[in-house]
Design a protein around this motif. Structure first.
Motif, mmCIF file in Angstrom:
data_model
loop_
_atom_site.group_PDB
_atom_site.id
_atom_site.type_symbol
_atom_site.label_atom_id
_atom_site.label_comp_id
_atom_site.label_asym_id
_atom_site.label_seq_id
_atom_site.Cartn_x
_atom_site.Cartn_y
_atom_site.Cartn_z
ATOM 1 N N ILE A 64 0.840 -1.200 0.000
ATOM 2 C CA ILE A 64 0.000 0.000 0.000
ATOM 3 C C ILE A 64 0.876 1.251 0.000
ATOM 4 N N SER A 65 1.961 1.230 0.745
ATOM 5 C CA SER A 65 2.875 2.368 0.773
ATOM 6 C C SER A 65 3.523 2.579 -0.589
ATOM 7 N N LEU A 66 3.943 1.503 -1.211
ATOM 8 C CA LEU A 66 4.569 1.605 -2.532
ATOM 9 C C LEU A 66 3.577 2.146 -3.564
ATOM 10 N N MET A 67 2.335 1.667 -3.527
ATOM 11 C CA MET A 67 1.326 2.145 -4.459
ATOM 12 C C MET A 67 1.037 3.625 -4.229
ATOM 13 N N GLY A 68 0.953 4.035 -2.968
ATOM 14 C CA GLY A 68 0.723 5.440 -2.664
ATOM 15 C C GLY A 68 1.869 6.321 -3.115
ATOM 16 N N SER A 69 3.083 5.833 -2.962
ATOM 17 C CA SER A 69 4.246 6.602 -3.410
ATOM 18 C C SER A 69 4.266 6.742 -4.921
ATOM 19 N N ILE A 70 3.897 5.689 -5.624
ATOM 20 C CA ILE A 70 3.838 5.767 -7.088
ATOM 21 C C ILE A 70 2.767 6.759 -7.523
ATOM 22 N N PHE A 71 1.588 6.719 -6.879
ATOM 23 C CA PHE A 71 0.538 7.701 -7.180
ATOM 24 C C PHE A 71 1.031 9.120 -6.943
ATOM 25 N N VAL A 76 2.951 14.423 -8.812
ATOM 26 C CA VAL A 76 3.891 15.546 -8.826
ATOM 27 C C VAL A 76 4.326 15.856 -10.250
ATOM 28 N N ILE A 77 4.603 14.825 -11.035
ATOM 29 C CA ILE A 77 5.007 15.041 -12.435
ATOM 30 C C ILE A 77 3.893 15.728 -13.209
ATOM 31 N N LEU A 78 2.659 15.239 -13.064
ATOM 32 C CA LEU A 78 1.530 15.872 -13.765
ATOM 33 C C LEU A 78 1.297 17.295 -13.280
ATOM 34 N N LEU A 79 1.481 17.538 -11.990
ATOM 35 C CA LEU A 79 1.299 18.883 -11.449
ATOM 36 C C LEU A 79 2.323 19.854 -12.025
ATOM 37 N N VAL A 80 3.570 19.440 -12.098
ATOM 38 C CA VAL A 80 4.612 20.298 -12.677
ATOM 39 C C VAL A 80 4.322 20.570 -14.147
ATOM 40 N N LEU A 95 -7.507 17.874 -18.861
ATOM 41 C CA LEU A 95 -8.615 17.007 -18.459
ATOM 42 C C LEU A 95 -8.094 15.667 -17.948
ATOM 43 N N LEU A 96 -7.049 15.142 -18.583
ATOM 44 C CA LEU A 96 -6.443 13.906 -18.110
ATOM 45 C C LEU A 96 -5.843 14.105 -16.718
ATOM 46 N N ALA A 97 -5.152 15.209 -16.519
ATOM 47 C CA ALA A 97 -4.547 15.483 -15.220
ATOM 48 C C ALA A 97 -5.621 15.651 -14.142
ATOM 49 N N LEU A 98 -6.691 16.378 -14.475
ATOM 50 C CA LEU A 98 -7.780 16.579 -13.516
ATOM 51 C C LEU A 98 -8.426 15.246 -13.148
ATOM 52 N N THR A 99 -8.659 14.398 -14.133
ATOM 53 C CA THR A 99 -9.246 13.089 -13.883
ATOM 54 C C THR A 99 -8.316 12.227 -13.037
ATOM 55 N N TYR A 100 -7.018 12.266 -13.357
ATOM 56 C CA TYR A 100 -6.057 11.483 -12.581
ATOM 57 C C TYR A 100 -6.040 11.940 -11.123
ATOM 58 N N PHE A 101 -5.981 13.251 -10.906
ATOM 59 C CA PHE A 101 -5.932 13.753 -9.535
ATOM 60 C C PHE A 101 -7.181 13.352 -8.752
ATOM 61 N N ALA A 102 -8.345 13.463 -9.382
ATOM 62 C CA ALA A 102 -9.590 13.107 -8.689
ATOM 63 C C ALA A 102 -9.623 11.613 -8.361
ATOM 64 N N ALA A 107 -9.094 7.102 -4.624
ATOM 65 C CA ALA A 107 -8.491 5.793 -4.344
ATOM 66 C C ALA A 107 -7.669 5.837 -3.062
ATOM 67 N N LYS A 108 -6.913 6.911 -2.859
ATOM 68 C CA LYS A 108 -6.096 7.038 -1.652
ATOM 69 C C LYS A 108 -6.974 7.123 -0.408
ATOM 70 N N ALA A 109 -8.074 7.834 -0.514
ATOM 71 C CA ALA A 109 -8.968 7.959 0.636
ATOM 72 C C ALA A 109 -9.626 6.625 0.975
ATOM 73 N N VAL A 110 -10.046 5.894 -0.031
ATOM 74 C CA VAL A 110 -10.683 4.601 0.222
ATOM 75 C C VAL A 110 -9.669 3.624 0.813
ATOM 76 N N VAL A 111 -8.464 3.572 0.242
ATOM 77 C CA VAL A 111 -7.428 2.693 0.781
ATOM 78 C C VAL A 111 -7.016 3.159 2.177
ATOM 79 N N GLY A 112 -6.960 4.467 2.387
ATOM 80 C CA GLY A 112 -6.574 5.006 3.683
ATOM 81 C C GLY A 112 -7.554 4.659 4.791
ATOM 82 N N MET A 113 -8.816 4.509 4.449
ATOM 83 C CA MET A 113 -9.791 4.128 5.465
ATOM 84 C C MET A 113 -9.519 2.723 5.994
ATOM 85 N N PHE A 114 -8.934 1.873 5.133
ATOM 86 C CA PHE A 114 -8.657 0.500 5.541
ATOM 87 C C PHE A 114 -7.207 0.277 5.925
ATOM 88 N N MET A 115 -6.402 1.352 6.014
ATOM 89 C CA MET A 115 -4.989 1.233 6.353
ATOM 90 C C MET A 115 -4.750 0.585 7.710
#
Length: 120
Positions: A64-71, A76-80, A95-102, A107-115
């Motif tokens: 889960i940590s590795l997946m979160g770090s990859i996300f 960060v790359i898309l933001l820059v 639009l791709l960047a906005l969709t990815y961020f959302a 996904a991070k919030a759902v996974v974080g609830m079960f961390m």
């Protein structure tokens, strides 16, 4: 604020900013898809730093940590790319960047609830 409430707030913010961005509604400083992508990227990284980075530092090799770090790295790359307006193949599409961020925030919030269930 409890962690679960924080994750629910993160999902609500992600959906709201995504909706504002795709409908081209002018709210405060969000005036289009690109500004919504930049805003959601910054908000997403702030949520990542405040909610998840402690878990990642405690268990750096957990899947889960590795997946979160990859996300986060992709975010960060898309933001820059969006901040500087670089037009790189498909990554320059706001639009791709906005969709990815959302989707990454949700996904991070759902996974974080079960961390807490995944701690060794």
């Amino acid at each position: 604020m409890s962690r679960r409430l924080s994750f629910i707030l993160e999902i609500i913010v992600a959906i709201a900013v995504f909706w504002i961005g795709i409908t081209n509604t002018n709210v405060l400083f969000i005036t289009g898809v690109r500004s919504a992508a930049i805003t959601l990227g910054i908000i997403g990284l702030l949520f990542y730093i405040t909610n998840t980075v402690g878990y990642v530092l405690r268990n750096p090799v957990h899947p889960i940590s590795l997946m979160g770090s990859i996300f986060a790295i992709i975010g960060v790359i898309l933001l820059v790319i969006q901040i500087f307006g670089i037009n790189i193949w498909i990554f320059g599409n706001p639009l791709l960047a906005l969709t990815y961020f959302a989707l990454a925030m949700i996904a991070k919030a759902v996974v974080g609830m079960f961390m807490p269930l995944s701690i060794y």
